[in-house]
Design an enzyme around this catalytic site. Structure first.
Site, mmCIF file in Angstrom:
data_model
loop_
_atom_site.group_PDB
_atom_site.id
_atom_site.type_symbol
_atom_site.label_atom_id
_atom_site.label_comp_id
_atom_site.label_asym_id
_atom_site.label_seq_id
_atom_site.Cartn_x
_atom_site.Cartn_y
_atom_site.Cartn_z
ATOM 1 N N ASN A 129 35.162 -24.001 161.560
ATOM 2 C CA ASN A 129 35.806 -22.747 161.171
ATOM 3 C C ASN A 129 36.697 -22.165 162.259
ATOM 4 O O ASN A 129 37.568 -21.345 161.961
ATOM 5 C CB ASN A 129 34.759 -21.728 160.732
ATOM 6 C CG ASN A 129 34.209 -22.060 159.347
ATOM 7 O OD1 ASN A 129 34.759 -22.896 158.635
ATOM 8 N ND2 ASN A 129 33.121 -21.415 158.968
ATOM 9 N N LEU A 186 46.411 -31.907 148.370
ATOM 10 C CA LEU A 186 46.882 -31.543 147.032
ATOM 11 C C LEU A 186 47.292 -30.075 146.930
ATOM 12 O O LEU A 186 48.369 -29.749 146.416
ATOM 13 C CB LEU A 186 45.785 -31.830 146.007
ATOM 14 C CG LEU A 186 45.387 -33.291 145.791
ATOM 15 C CD1 LEU A 186 44.159 -33.363 144.891
ATOM 16 C CD2 LEU A 186 46.537 -34.072 145.177
ATOM 17 N N GLU A 209 35.831 -27.261 94.385
ATOM 18 C CA GLU A 209 35.878 -26.249 93.329
ATOM 19 C C GLU A 209 35.769 -26.911 91.953
ATOM 20 O O GLU A 209 36.458 -27.898 91.668
ATOM 21 C CB GLU A 209 37.207 -25.498 93.448
ATOM 22 C CG GLU A 209 37.500 -24.496 92.364
ATOM 23 C CD GLU A 209 38.890 -23.893 92.508
ATOM 24 O OE1 GLU A 209 39.134 -22.835 91.924
ATOM 25 O OE2 GLU A 209 39.741 -24.499 93.222
ATOM 26 N N ARG A 211 56.409 -11.243 143.554
ATOM 27 C CA ARG A 211 55.751 -10.674 144.720
ATOM 28 C C ARG A 211 56.699 -10.641 145.927
ATOM 29 O O ARG A 211 56.702 -9.687 146.707
ATOM 30 C CB ARG A 211 54.479 -11.453 145.049
ATOM 31 C CG ARG A 211 53.712 -10.950 146.269
ATOM 32 C CD ARG A 211 53.416 -9.435 146.204
ATOM 33 N NE ARG A 211 52.747 -9.055 145.009
ATOM 34 C CZ ARG A 211 51.428 -9.023 144.858
ATOM 35 N NH1 ARG A 211 50.651 -9.367 145.860
ATOM 36 N NH2 ARG A 211 50.895 -8.633 143.715
ATOM 37 N N HIS A 269 48.447 -13.464 151.375
ATOM 38 C CA HIS A 269 49.095 -12.308 150.759
ATOM 39 C C HIS A 269 49.223 -12.492 149.244
ATOM 40 O O HIS A 269 49.226 -11.510 148.496
ATOM 41 C CB HIS A 269 50.491 -12.090 151.364
ATOM 42 C CG HIS A 269 50.460 -11.584 152.770
ATOM 43 N ND1 HIS A 269 51.077 -12.246 153.816
ATOM 44 C CD2 HIS A 269 49.872 -10.489 153.314
ATOM 45 C CE1 HIS A 269 50.891 -11.570 154.937
ATOM 46 N NE2 HIS A 269 50.160 -10.504 154.661
ATOM 47 N N LYS A 327 34.587 -16.771 92.261
ATOM 48 C CA LYS A 327 35.918 -16.695 92.871
ATOM 49 C C LYS A 327 36.494 -15.303 92.654
ATOM 50 O O LYS A 327 36.411 -14.743 91.558
ATOM 51 C CB LYS A 327 36.812 -17.759 92.235
ATOM 52 C CG LYS A 327 38.185 -17.927 92.861
ATOM 53 C CD LYS A 327 38.885 -19.131 92.228
ATOM 54 C CE LYS A 327 40.226 -19.431 92.851
ATOM 55 N NZ LYS A 327 40.829 -20.668 92.288
ATOM 56 N N TRP A 373 33.815 -23.518 148.304
ATOM 57 C CA TRP A 373 34.289 -24.491 149.295
ATOM 58 C C TRP A 373 35.541 -23.935 149.984
ATOM 59 O O TRP A 373 36.628 -24.473 149.910
ATOM 60 C CB TRP A 373 34.559 -25.836 148.627
ATOM 61 C CG TRP A 373 34.867 -26.962 149.569
ATOM 62 C CD1 TRP A 373 36.032 -27.646 149.667
ATOM 63 C CD2 TRP A 373 33.990 -27.558 150.525
ATOM 64 N NE1 TRP A 373 35.952 -28.619 150.630
ATOM 65 C CE2 TRP A 373 34.693 -28.585 151.170
ATOM 66 C CE3 TRP A 373 32.667 -27.304 150.914
ATOM 67 C CZ2 TRP A 373 34.132 -29.376 152.175
ATOM 68 C CZ3 TRP A 373 32.110 -28.086 151.915
ATOM 69 C CH2 TRP A 373 32.830 -29.107 152.525
ATOM 70 N N CYS A 429 38.725 -21.481 96.873
ATOM 71 C CA CYS A 429 40.148 -21.842 96.861
ATOM 72 C C CYS A 429 41.101 -20.694 97.180
ATOM 73 O O CYS A 429 41.310 -20.349 98.332
ATOM 74 C CB CYS A 429 40.501 -22.490 95.525
ATOM 75 S SG CYS A 429 42.077 -23.410 95.601
#
Length: 679
Positions: free
Chosen positions: A456, A371, A52, A354, A501, A121, A490, A176
């Site tokens: 599966n 994991l 400024e 729940r 559930h 300004k 995956w 400013c």
């Protein structure tokens, strides 16, 4: 398209500059401004902001009324404009300007040899150390034209500057105090299309004020869904009664991208590569912003648009921006601890609610020693603590199959015992053999056929057992599948990593789950023996353990099939959170993961991962991701309930991600092939 240039991917390099000053010496100010502009040009900067009243000095009181000084300011503007003919950046400088017998504190936009416009300004501070009403007229409501350095240019607070060309951006200028007001002028500008908001400031420094500036600019950029650049006066400004710290910074949607070192001895600038694509995506996505735009359209005078042409430099401008390799995992340790704390409590609270709401007395969970089931088991145990039930109400089962290793089975047992839950084992192999025989599968006759049916049958039997056990014990099945697996498809439709559930891990990516387990290990809530087990689980190769090793076969490695989770979580985040085109995702991934990015990696990486990926690998795994992501939407369309965990989103069909189950990746794959080189 220059793949390696930031301007090809919706980025814009912006610099907030603080030139060294001399009190009331416009010629010196012009030279310092030009020197910084030349440096910005050399670095491929598109827009440069200056302080400024930078051309006159700010704290000069009644010298502002001196014709000699005001004439010298206009000469300085003309000199900068002439120098800009051969420079790439748009320059925004601060100057006192005369118009119709009044003096205005203004920001002047200069580009390619032209004075493009001037913005006065609006809010003039007249309190404490400020006396601007003594010298200036407020620009509120001002519109029209102004004579500057022998040229007549647009003038007013109603100006938007719209750059066409290969570096398109719409920006707005305020000065400013304007941003300190309850309703900054840039708020209306943002609602009218401004993506980059520029604030020329002087802003003297007092103790603690720098933090206030950061808070103010960051929060304003977040509310306006904009980039915000701020530049304050620095060395050489008058210190008669005030001091100056040369604080300049660039913010984007609440994030501080860059700032200068304060109290410099010479000229400085903070440069940042602003992601305009991110801002445009967020504005499309957040409908409340659009609602405000519609309300704004009926208020106040319309903005005038001043157009200019801004092209990307005719050379490659590499991205100079810190791109987090783990967008779901903050690099800052304290922030990571806070994220882990919140994630745990979200998961625990969700499951606890729940359990109570369903009337289920027990939680049933399959524990593999991997994991995901480890994290889900810890959450289940703590959920029982939360609702005042004994941990024995968690019925945990290890369900070994044909490829279950001794190590993972031992880890599962040690974990179940360490957490004090009810632990049992059901060997699914006899039932699997019978089912395979019923199907006429060659394995039942002793043939080593390890196809998808073989895999599966095992996965499905585990799920069958868990659901029937839940029926038998008045319980509910706790899901274990994570966000990364759901994104990649995956998971087997209708079985444990897909169906349950209630799934506590549904919106937790693999890269974060590892840190949640580390957080649990460091919490002090588990025994030393359990801590050792958790670290052993973290060190285990991620595998579905459905195909037995041996006869030249190594253990199944998930990441060799679907890609490194570090890369695939990166791809998932930017595709679903921001909707980026594949070429931009690859560009960002290259910036984060390539060998060239190693120098920007923190010393202590979030998970100690020191891998690097070249563009060929990045392109390959992104292609794999796109194919799998689109092909597996039918699995995500039928997900069970589970709490949203990260701001990166979830894939729940009732929440962040809604898509057709029969969508096709063709458009995305074509964009990837067309715009990302193979090497």
């Amino acid at each position: 398209m220059d793949f390696y240039s930031l301007y090809s991917h919706g980025f814009l390099r912006v610099a907030a500059c603080v030139p060294k000053a001399r009190v009331a010496d416009p010629a010196f100010a012009a030279q310092e401004t030009i020197s910084l502009a030349e440096a910005g040009d050399a670095s491929g900067t598109a827009v440069m902001l200056f302080p400024e009243l930078g051309l006159s000095s700010y704290a000069i009181d009644d010298l502002l009324f001196q014709d000699a000084l005001l004439d010298a300011v206009e000469a300085a503007i003309a000199r900068i404009a002439e120098a800009s003919r051969t420079l790439h950046p748009v320059l925004v400088v601060g100057a006192p300007l005369r118009r119709d017998g009044q003096l205005y504190n203004a920001g002047v936009v200069i580009h390619a040899g032209e004075i493009v416009g001037a913005v006065p300004k609006t809010y003039l501070p007249n309190y404490r150390e400020f006396y601007e009403h003594r010298h200036f007229t407020s620009g509120a409501g001002a519109t029209g034209m102004i004579a500057v350095a022998g040229r007549t240019v647009p003038f007013g607070t109603d100006l938007l500057f719209r750059a066409a060309g290969s570096a398109p951006v719409t920006f707005h200028v305020e000065v400013c105090e304007d941003v300190w007001a309850p309703l900054p002028p840039s708020t209306r500008a943002a609602l009218n299309g401004a993506e980059l908001l520029l604030n020329l400031s002087a802003s003297n420094i007092t103790i603690g004020k720098a933090d206030t500036r950061r808070l103010l600019c960051a929060s304003h950029s977040a509310r306006a869904i904009a980039a915000y650049a701020y530049s304050a006066a620095g060395p050489g400004e008058s210190t008669t009664d005030l001091a100056w710290d040369g604080h300049a910074a660039v913010f984007e949607y609440g994030d501080l991208l860059a700032e200068t070192q304060r109290f410099p001895t010479g000229s400085v600038m903070a440069s940042a590569d602003v992601d305009l694509g991110r801002l445009r995506q967020e504005r499309m996505r957040i409908n409340s912003f659009g609602d405000c735009r519609r309300e704004e359209a009926g208020r106040g005078p319309a903005f005038r648009t001043v157009t200019l042409r801004l092209d990307a430099p005719g050379r490659t401008v590499p991205l100079a921006r810190n791109v987090a390799r783990y967008p779901f995992v903050p690099a800052d340790p304290s922030r990571l601890r806070e994220d882990c704390y919140e994630a745990y409590n979200i998961q625990v609270q969700g499951l606890a609610k729940r359990l109570v709401a369903s009337g289920a007395q027990r939680a049933v969970i399959g524990v593999s020693g991997g994991l995901d089931s480890t994290q889900a088991l810890i959450v289940a145990a703590r959920a029982m603590d939360f609702i005042g039930r004994d941990r024995s109400a968690v019925l945990a089962y290890t369900l070994p199959g044909f490829a279950t290793s001794d190590a993972t089975k031992a880890n599962a047992w040690a974990l179940m015992r360490g957490l004090g839950v009810t632990a049992e084992e059901i060997d699914i192999r006899p039932a699997a053999r019978q089912m395979l025989a019923d199907l006429g599968h060659p394995f039942a006759e002793g043939a080593p056929v390890y196809d998808v049916t073989f895999e599966n049958v095992q996965a499905g039997l585990r799920t069958d057992y868990l659901f029937r056990l839940a029926n038998h014990h008045n319980g509910l099945v706790v899901g274990t599948g994570d966000l990364s697996e759901l994104g990649l498809g995956w998971c087997t439709y209708g079985v444990g990593d897909h169906m349950s559930h209630y799934n506590v891990n549904a919106s937790v990516p693999k890269t974060l789950i590892q840190h949640l387990i580390r957080f649990a290990a460091a919490s002090g809530d588990v025994s030393a023996e359990t801590v050792a087990v958790l670290h052993a689980i973290l060190a285990t190769e991620i595998s579905p353990e459905l195909v037995p090793a041996g006869d030249g076969r190594e253990i199944q490695s998930t990441q060799q099939i679907v890609g490194p989770y570090a890369l695939q979580d990166f791809n998932l985040f930017y595709l679903t959170r921001y909707g980026y085109r594949p070429s931009k995702i690859a560009f960002l991934s290259h910036a984060a993961w390539s060998d060239a990015a190693r120098g920007s990696w923190p010393v202590d990486l979030p998970d100690g991962d020191k891998r690097a990926f070249d563009l060929r690998e990045i392109r390959h795994w992104l292609e794999v991701f796109l194919k799998r992501f689109f092909a597996s939407q039918f699995k995500r369309s039928t997900l069970p309930n589970g709490p949203k965990i990260t701001s990166g989103g979830s894939l729940s069909p009732r929440g962040d991600w809604r898509a057709p189950s029969d969508g096709d990746a063709k458009v995305w794959l074509e964009e990837l092939a067309a715009n990302v080189p193979e090497v």
